[in-house]
Design an enzyme around this catalytic site. Structure first.
Site, PDB file in Angstrom:
ATOM      1  N   GLY A 127      29.933 -12.282   1.796  1.00  0.00           N
ATOM      2  CA  GLY A 127      29.842 -11.960   3.221  1.00  0.00           C
ATOM      3  C   GLY A 127      29.115 -13.052   3.996  1.00  0.00           C
ATOM      4  O   GLY A 127      29.532 -13.431   5.093  1.00  0.00           O
ATOM      5  N   GLU A 164      30.999  -3.637 -10.906  1.00  0.00           N
ATOM      6  CA  GLU A 164      32.177  -2.969 -10.331  1.00  0.00           C
ATOM      7  C   GLU A 164      33.153  -2.551 -11.441  1.00  0.00           C
ATOM      8  O   GLU A 164      34.302  -2.984 -11.480  1.00  0.00           O
ATOM      9  CB  GLU A 164      32.840  -3.906  -9.330  1.00  0.00           C
ATOM     10  CG  GLU A 164      31.971  -4.159  -8.101  1.00  0.00           C
ATOM     11  CD  GLU A 164      32.577  -5.179  -7.147  1.00  0.00           C
ATOM     12  OE1 GLU A 164      32.784  -6.324  -7.564  1.00  0.00           O
ATOM     13  OE2 GLU A 164      32.844  -4.804  -5.985  1.00  0.00           O
ATOM     14  N   GLY A 185      25.990 -10.353   1.107  1.00  0.00           N
ATOM     15  CA  GLY A 185      25.565 -11.118  -0.056  1.00  0.00           C
ATOM     16  C   GLY A 185      26.196 -12.490   0.024  1.00  0.00           C
ATOM     17  O   GLY A 185      26.394 -13.032   1.110  1.00  0.00           O
ATOM     18  N   LYS A 201      45.025 -11.418  -9.022  1.00  0.00           N
ATOM     19  CA  LYS A 201      43.629 -11.789  -9.290  1.00  0.00           C
ATOM     20  C   LYS A 201      43.058 -10.967 -10.448  1.00  0.00           C
ATOM     21  O   LYS A 201      42.220 -11.439 -11.222  1.00  0.00           O
ATOM     22  CB  LYS A 201      42.767 -11.604  -8.038  1.00  0.00           C
ATOM     23  CG  LYS A 201      41.363 -12.162  -8.229  1.00  0.00           C
ATOM     24  CD  LYS A 201      40.494 -12.158  -6.983  1.00  0.00           C
ATOM     25  CE  LYS A 201      39.155 -12.842  -7.292  1.00  0.00           C
ATOM     26  NZ  LYS A 201      38.166 -12.689  -6.231  1.00  0.00           N
ATOM     27  N   GLY A 238      27.444  -6.011   4.316  1.00  0.00           N
ATOM     28  CA  GLY A 238      27.343  -6.349   2.895  1.00  0.00           C
ATOM     29  C   GLY A 238      27.249  -7.845   2.801  1.00  0.00           C
ATOM     30  O   GLY A 238      28.171  -8.523   2.354  1.00  0.00           O
ATOM     31  N   ASN A 289      40.303 -11.273 -13.748  1.00  0.00           N
ATOM     32  CA  ASN A 289      39.073 -10.477 -13.668  1.00  0.00           C
ATOM     33  C   ASN A 289      38.970  -9.388 -14.732  1.00  0.00           C
ATOM     34  O   ASN A 289      37.902  -9.159 -15.288  1.00  0.00           O
ATOM     35  CB  ASN A 289      38.967  -9.818 -12.283  1.00  0.00           C
ATOM     36  CG  ASN A 289      38.317 -10.738 -11.263  1.00  0.00           C
ATOM     37  OD1 ASN A 289      37.682 -11.730 -11.622  1.00  0.00           O
ATOM     38  ND2 ASN A 289      38.482 -10.424  -9.995  1.00  0.00           N
TER      39      ASN A 289
END
Lengths: 323, 323
Positions: free
Chosen positions: B26, B281, B23, B199, B21, B203
C-alpha cells in the site's frame, strides 16, 4: 518349545549383552534385561561421564530405579569375550555408520538386535555381517531422555522382535523370555517386516506432520485439514505395504486414529528431536516408504508432500531462520 | 480510447485516493500514484505515529525517496469528500473485516481496488458494496517493510488490475494511466480472475513450502524432493484453474520454475510473515484453492497436504514450541 527356552535361559550362564546407542530406548531395555539377569554393558557417545559415575536413573510409572551397567564404555571396543547379543538402539541416520560402529564387538555367534524405527533399514547390517543372525525389533512405548543419564518411562508398552528378514529364531525367543521376566511384554514375530509396516502407519503420519507444524497429536487431530491429511497418509502406507508384500490388518487406520484420540496430547519422538536440534530419522520413517512406493508403482502424493517439506526442513545448513 | 483516458486524467482535477492497509504494498503504490499527481491519503493501524511525523521512506533500486501522504489517518473516517478510489492493501485474513473497515469512506461513486493475494477473495467486498465498482489487482514485485515507515523495493515488477469479476473498466484504465505515468507498468485485464490463478501457480507452491521448511526459493529448488513437490503443486493448480473456468497458458509451470531458478535466493512474503510472527494468508493462498478443487471435483493431494500442515502450523494458540 517357548517355555523350555525360557526355562533354559534362567539356568544357563547369564547372557552377555552390549547395548549400543544408549539413549532412552537402549538405556531402558538394557536395564530391563539386566533386571532379568543378563550381564549388560552399555556404550555412550554422549552422557558417558555422567553414566559411568552415577548409572542411569529411570523414572517410571511406579517410582524411580537405578541401572548400573556391568561396564560403561565410550565406544565399542573389542571384548575379551564377544557378547551373545548386541542391542543396537542408534538412530537410523545417513551420518551414522552402524556397521562400523559395532564391528569391533561382533563375534562369530553374536546376535544383533536392531531396535530402531522405520522400514527397510536392516539390509545394510545384514550385508555387513552375513554370518550373524540379525534380529529386527520395534518398541511401542513412551520413553524420553530428560537429562544426561536420566530416562522418563511414561507409559507401558511392548516390544516386537523377530528374525530378519523373516522366519523362526531361537535367539529371539531367548531374548523375549528375558524381557518377559523383567516385566516387558515381548512378542516374537516370524514376519517382523509386517510389524514394521504396521508401526509405520502411525509414524509416517504423525511424526512428520508434528514436526512441520510443531504440534502435539491432540492439536493435529483437532485441526480438520491436518486430521484429514493424517488419514490419507495412513491409507497410502497401507496401499504401499500391500504392494510390497505386507497386507496390513483391516481397520488399522481407524484403530490408530481412535487410539491416538484417547492418548494424552503427545509430542512425537521426531518433534522432540527437532525441538532439541537433534537429527531426525527422515529417511527411515519417510524416505524409505516413498522409495518403496516408487519401486512398487503406487501413487503416494501425500507422503511425497510431507517428504518434500520435511527433507527440506532437515537440510544440513538450515539458514533461513538466521538470515 | 486508452490514450484519451490517460490524457484526460492529467487535465481533470487530481483523483482523490485513500490507501487502506499501508504496509509495503500500500505504501509503495500509494507513493507512486502521488508521484503521478493523485492526492493520496493513507490509513495506518501500526506505524501511524512514525509516518505522521516522518512520512514513508522508500529505499529503491535507484536510491531513497520520501512519500508524504496528503493526510495520515489512524483509521478510516468519514471523508468530507468521498475518495474516487480506495486502494485496499490489507491482508486477507479471517480476523480482518475489510468491508467494515473501509465502509466509512466508501461514497456512491468510490471505486474499490483490492490489491491483495490469493484467489476468490473479492466476493465478500462485492456483496458488501453492490453499487460500487470493484477492481481486483495483483502486484508482481519485491517489496518489504524493513522498519516502521520504511519500505525496501528490491526488484522492478508490474501490476495487473481489472474489473471484478470481469469485463472492461474505465476506472481501471484511469488508474493504469496514473501508474504508468509514475513508472510502474500496469496491465489492465478484462479477466482479472485468470491473472489471479496465474499468480497462484507460484504462490501456492513456494509460499507454504517456504514456511513449513523455513527455506528460501533457492534452498527449495536445490532439494530434489521439495523441487518435485513444487512442480506437482503447480500442476495441480493448473488443473483446478481449468476446472474453475480459467485455462492457464501452456508451459506456465516450466516458466515459473525457470524464472525462480534465475532469481536470487528469495524469502517469500509468507515466510517473512511467519518469521516475524505475523498472520499468514493461508486461506486466500491455499485454503481457497483446496476448496475450489473440492467444488470442481479435482484431486489435489499435494495442495491438501500443504494445507493440512500449514493451517495446523498457523493455528491461533501454537504452544508446542513453548511447552
Amino acid at each position: 518349545m517357548n517355555h523350555s527356552t525360557a526355562h533354559q535361559a534362567s539356568v544357563s550362564p547369564p547372557p552377555q549383552l552390549l547395548v549400543v546407542g544408549t539413549g532412552a530406548v537402549g538405556g531402558y531395555y538394557g536395564a530391563q534385561l539386566a533386571k532379568a539377569g543378563a550381564t549388560v554393558s552399555t556404550v555412550h557417545r554422549s552422557d558417558y561421564a555422567v553414566i559411568r559415575e552415577r548409572g542411569i536413573q529411570i523414572d517410571g510409572l511406579q517410582g524411580s530405579s537405578l541401572f548400573r551397567p556391568a561396564h560403561v564404555l565410550q565406544q565399542v571396543e573389542i571384548q575379551e569375550q564377544a557378547p551373545d547379543y548386541i542391542l543396537v538402539a542408534l538412530k537410523v541416520l545417513e551420518e551414522i555408520d552402524t556397521a562400523s560402529i559395532i564391528r569391533p564387538a561382533v563375534g562369530k555367534k553374536t546376535v544383533i538386535l536392531l531396535l530402531q524405527n522405520g522400514i527397510e533399514t536392516e539390509q545394510r547390517i545384514a550385508d555387513a555381517f552375513p554370518d550373524n543372525e540379525i534380529l529386527s525389533g520395534l518398541a511401542f512405548v513412551c520413553l524420553s531422555r530428560t537429562a544426561p543419564g536420566r530416562i522418563a518411562h511414561s507409559c507401558y508398552g511392548h516390544l516386537a522382535i523377530g528374525r530378519y528378514p523373516r522366519g523362526e529364531s531361537q535367539a529371539a525367543h531367548q531374548l523375549a523370555a528375558l524381557f518377559e521376566q523383567s516385566g516387558t511384554a515381548c512378542v516374537v514375530s516370524d514376519d517382523i517386516g509386517l510389524e514394521r509396516w504396521k508401526k509405520l502407519v502411525w509414524n509416517a503420519a504423525f511424526n512428520p506432520l508434528s514436526v512441520l507444524s510443531r504440534a502435539t497429536t491432540a492439536e493435529i487431530l483437532a485441526n480438520p485439514a491436518a486430521s484429514h491429511l493424517v488419514e490419507q497418509v495412513m491409507r497410502e502406507v497401507c496401499r504401499i505395504a500391500e504392494a510390497a508384500g505386507y497386507r496390513l490388518p483391516d481397520g488399522i487406520v481407524e484403530k490408530n486414529l481412535a487410539a491416538t484420540r484417547k492418548m494424552k496430547p503427545y509430542k512425537t519422538s521426531m518433534l522432540l528431536d527437532y525441538l532439541s536440534g537433534r537429527s531426525m530419522e527422515v529417511e527411515a520413517i519417510l524416505g524409505n516408504v516413498v522409495r518403496a512406493a516408487d519401486r512398487c508403482g503406487i501413487a503416494a502424493p501425500h507422503l511425497q508432500s510431507l517428504y518434500g517439506a520435511l527433507s527440506l526442513l532437515a537440510r544440513p545448513a538450515s539458514t533461513a531462520e538466521n538470515q
